[in-house]
Design a protein around this motif. Structure first.
Motif, PDB file in Angstrom:
ATOM      1  N   THR A  72       6.974   2.726  20.885  1.00 54.08           N
ATOM      2  CA  THR A  72       6.050   2.399  20.020  1.00 54.08           C
ATOM      3  C   THR A  72       5.801   1.403  20.761  1.00 54.08           C
ATOM      4  O   THR A  72       6.844   0.234  20.327  1.00 54.08           O
ATOM      5  CB  THR A  72       6.115   2.811  18.521  1.00 54.08           C
ATOM      6  OG1 THR A  72       6.990   4.098  18.361  1.00 54.08           O
ATOM      7  CG2 THR A  72       4.718   2.748  18.206  1.00 54.08           C
ATOM      8  N   SER A 123      -1.733   9.406  28.507  1.00 52.19           N
ATOM      9  CA  SER A 123      -1.253   7.719  27.965  1.00 52.19           C
ATOM     10  C   SER A 123      -2.640   7.178  27.229  1.00 52.19           C
ATOM     11  O   SER A 123      -3.227   6.877  28.335  1.00 52.19           O
ATOM     12  CB  SER A 123      -0.359   7.508  28.943  1.00 52.19           C
ATOM     13  OG  SER A 123       0.076   5.688  28.256  1.00 52.19           O
ATOM     14  N   PRO A 124      -2.336   6.865  26.395  1.00 56.22           N
ATOM     15  CA  PRO A 124      -3.561   5.893  25.637  1.00 56.22           C
ATOM     16  C   PRO A 124      -3.390   4.411  26.201  1.00 56.22           C
ATOM     17  O   PRO A 124      -4.219   3.465  26.949  1.00 56.22           O
ATOM     18  CB  PRO A 124      -2.996   5.330  24.014  1.00 56.22           C
ATOM     19  CG  PRO A 124      -1.539   5.948  23.881  1.00 56.22           C
ATOM     20  CD  PRO A 124      -0.903   6.549  24.886  1.00 56.22           C
ATOM     21  N   VAL A 170       1.215   1.565  19.688  1.00 59.30           N
ATOM     22  CA  VAL A 170       0.689   2.526  20.911  1.00 59.30           C
ATOM     23  C   VAL A 170       2.312   3.417  21.599  1.00 59.30           C
ATOM     24  O   VAL A 170       2.744   3.518  20.772  1.00 59.30           O
ATOM     25  CB  VAL A 170      -0.311   2.408  21.827  1.00 59.30           C
ATOM     26  CG1 VAL A 170       0.434   3.514  23.427  1.00 59.30           C
ATOM     27  CG2 VAL A 170      -0.922   1.554  21.705  1.00 59.30           C
ATOM     28  N   GLU A 194      -4.103  -3.283  22.064  1.00 60.48           N
ATOM     29  CA  GLU A 194      -3.609  -1.656  21.189  1.00 60.48           C
ATOM     30  C   GLU A 194      -2.806  -1.632  19.965  1.00 60.48           C
ATOM     31  O   GLU A 194      -1.455  -2.489  21.229  1.00 60.48           O
ATOM     32  CB  GLU A 194      -3.801  -0.500  22.607  1.00 60.48           C
ATOM     33  CG  GLU A 194      -5.158  -0.467  22.971  1.00 60.48           C
ATOM     34  CD  GLU A 194      -6.116   0.565  22.348  1.00 60.48           C
ATOM     35  OE1 GLU A 194      -5.696   1.452  22.451  1.00 60.48           O
ATOM     36  OE2 GLU A 194      -7.392   0.814  23.413  1.00 60.48           O
ATOM     37  N   ASP A 242       3.034  -2.306  21.008  1.00 65.14           N
ATOM     38  CA  ASP A 242       1.667  -2.944  21.530  1.00 65.14           C
ATOM     39  C   ASP A 242       1.317  -3.497  22.071  1.00 65.14           C
ATOM     40  O   ASP A 242       2.012  -3.727  23.112  1.00 65.14           O
ATOM     41  CB  ASP A 242       1.442  -4.322  20.499  1.00 65.14           C
ATOM     42  CG  ASP A 242       1.979  -4.421  18.956  1.00 65.14           C
ATOM     43  OD1 ASP A 242       1.979  -2.676  18.211  1.00 65.14           O
ATOM     44  OD2 ASP A 242       2.313  -5.476  17.999  1.00 65.14           O
TER      45      ASP A 242
END
Ligand SMILES: Nc1ncnc2c1ncn2[C@@H]1O[C@H](COP(=O)(O)OP(=O)(O)OP(=O)(O)O)[C@@H](O)[C@H]1O
Ligand SMILES: [Mg+2]
Length: 372
Positions: free
Chosen positions: A95, A63-64, A84, A81, A97
């Motif tokens: 999705t 996971s980012p 993401v 980010e 932020d």
């Protein structure tokens, strides 16, 4: 001073509870130490089950967000980010932020503050707003037109009746009978287009009693291969609404599911209480969600965008009014019907705000995410 402290703690708690975005706090060992109700909604897991878990247990290894958390431990600056992709446990990907803010001012509560702003949510709000506006414009247009047709229609019918009485030959009455018959047919259609014209008589209602009543009504006309299952959330408080109108709205949706299934299939009636849920652009503290789910063929793709408009039908003998009437009845309750469909899974959700519920009514089961 103590009273002042308590006041400010209470205020902070209220602010966090009522934020529409998810707020999480991890300690320096990356264990979750706080999550607000919007975060519980997003993860569809209660805080009691999430608190104490490590970031690795909550988020998949690649996971980012996990990477951003690890970076946050090394830094003292907030980072955001954008867009993401987040895989949430047991659910689809969303999705969002994500902002990660390192808190290192006080050694006792240092850690990472995480804010998640799902874009799917924003897209859903925009789509619902557009849907509400389009349907209202169309309904106003159709109602105006229906009124304009209804008035001269009465005159036309009356004149045909007078003429019928004056006609010398019986065989000529065949023609006036056609005029009267067709005028009646048209008035019927126009009445349906205008929708129910009774004034709502709102009272306190148990949604599950209404659903059980509908289940019994439908059961009587059901082919043996179709089964109705129930999955109710008993913690939902009473709703305020017009019993007959709500029955009519749900019945229209359930009958469609029965018709779509044909001879066999399953229909699930599911209820959930939703906290901090938006209907259109309005955020509500508590919303009663009633979903009617079927495993039929799904809504034909070419109709999907427009099924809530009057006279849109995929059935040879359908008038295409059922869903537009249901939507208008639920709108009159400040609610909304949403729909998501693919072959094998069609889900209509009726969203009804529960604005005047007591504080205890906030206890919810959140096993499912907002339909986005
Ligand atoms: N659960 C469902 N599965 C598949 N298609 C559906 C489902 N619900 C609605 N539809 C589609 O949406 C169309 C519109 O539904 P709506 O109830 O407004 O009209 P209708 O059922 O055709 O006619 P009426 O309800 O006025 O008798 C249906 O004709 C059908 O094609
Ligand atoms: Mg119908």
């Amino acid at each position: 001073m103590n009273a002042e402290n308590n006041l400010s703690t209470g205020l902070h708690q209220r602010i966090l509870d009522n934020l529409s975005h998810a707020v999480l706090m991890f300690d320096t060992a990356l264990r979750l130490v706080f999550i607000n109700p919007a975060g519980e909604m997003l993860f569809a897991i209660s805080a009691s089950r999430l608190l104490g878990l490590s970031a690795e247990e909550i988020l998949p290894g690649d996971s980012p967000l996990l990477a951003a958390l690890k970076r946050g431990l090394q830094s003292s600056h907030p980072t955001t980010e954008y867009e993401v992709q987040l895989s949430l446990p047991g659910q689809h990907t969303i999705t969002a932020d994500c902002t990660v803010t390192p808190l290192s001012t006080c050694p006792d509560d240092s850690g990472l503050l995480v804010e998640l702003r799902p874009l799917d949510h924003q897209r859903r709000v925009a789509r619902e707003e557009q849907q509400i506006a389009r349907q209202q414009t169309f309904r106003t247009l159709v109602r105006g037109l229906a009124h304009e047709i209804k008035n001269p229609l009465g005159g036309l019918r009356g004149a045909a009746q007078l003429l019928e009485r004056e006609l010398p030959a019986a065989e000529l009455k065949e023609y006036t009978a056609i005029i009267i018959g067709e005028a009646d047919r048209l008035r019927n259609l126009v009445d349906h287009l205008l929708g129910p014209n009774t004034i709502a008589r709102k009272e306190s209602l148990n949604i599950h009693r209404i659903l059980e009543h509908i289940r019994q009504l439908v059961q009587a006309e059901l082919p043996t291969g179709i089964h109705i299952l129930t999955d109710y959330d008993p913690s939902i408080p009473h709703i305020t609404g017009d019993r007959d109108q709500l029955i009519q709205a749900v019945l229209n949706v359930v009958r469609n599911a029965v018709q779509a299934l044909g001879d066999e299939g399953e229909i699930t009636l599911r209820t959930r209480a939703r906290r901090q849920f938006t209907i259109g652009s309005r955020q509500h503290r508590l919303v009663c969600q009633v979903c009617i789910i079927d495993n039929g063929p799904g809504i034909p793709e070419e109709l999907a965008e427009n099924i809530f408009f009057p006279m849109v039908s995929g059935r040879a003998d359908g008038t295409g009014l059922g869903l537009s009437i249901a939507q208008s009845l639920i709108n009159q309750h400040d609610g909304l019907i949403t729909c998501k469909s693919r072959p094998g899974l069609t889900r209509f959700c009726l969203l009804l705000p529960l604005e005047h519920s007591g504080p205890d009514s906030g206890k919810t089961t959140t096993t499912e995410r907002n339909p986005s």
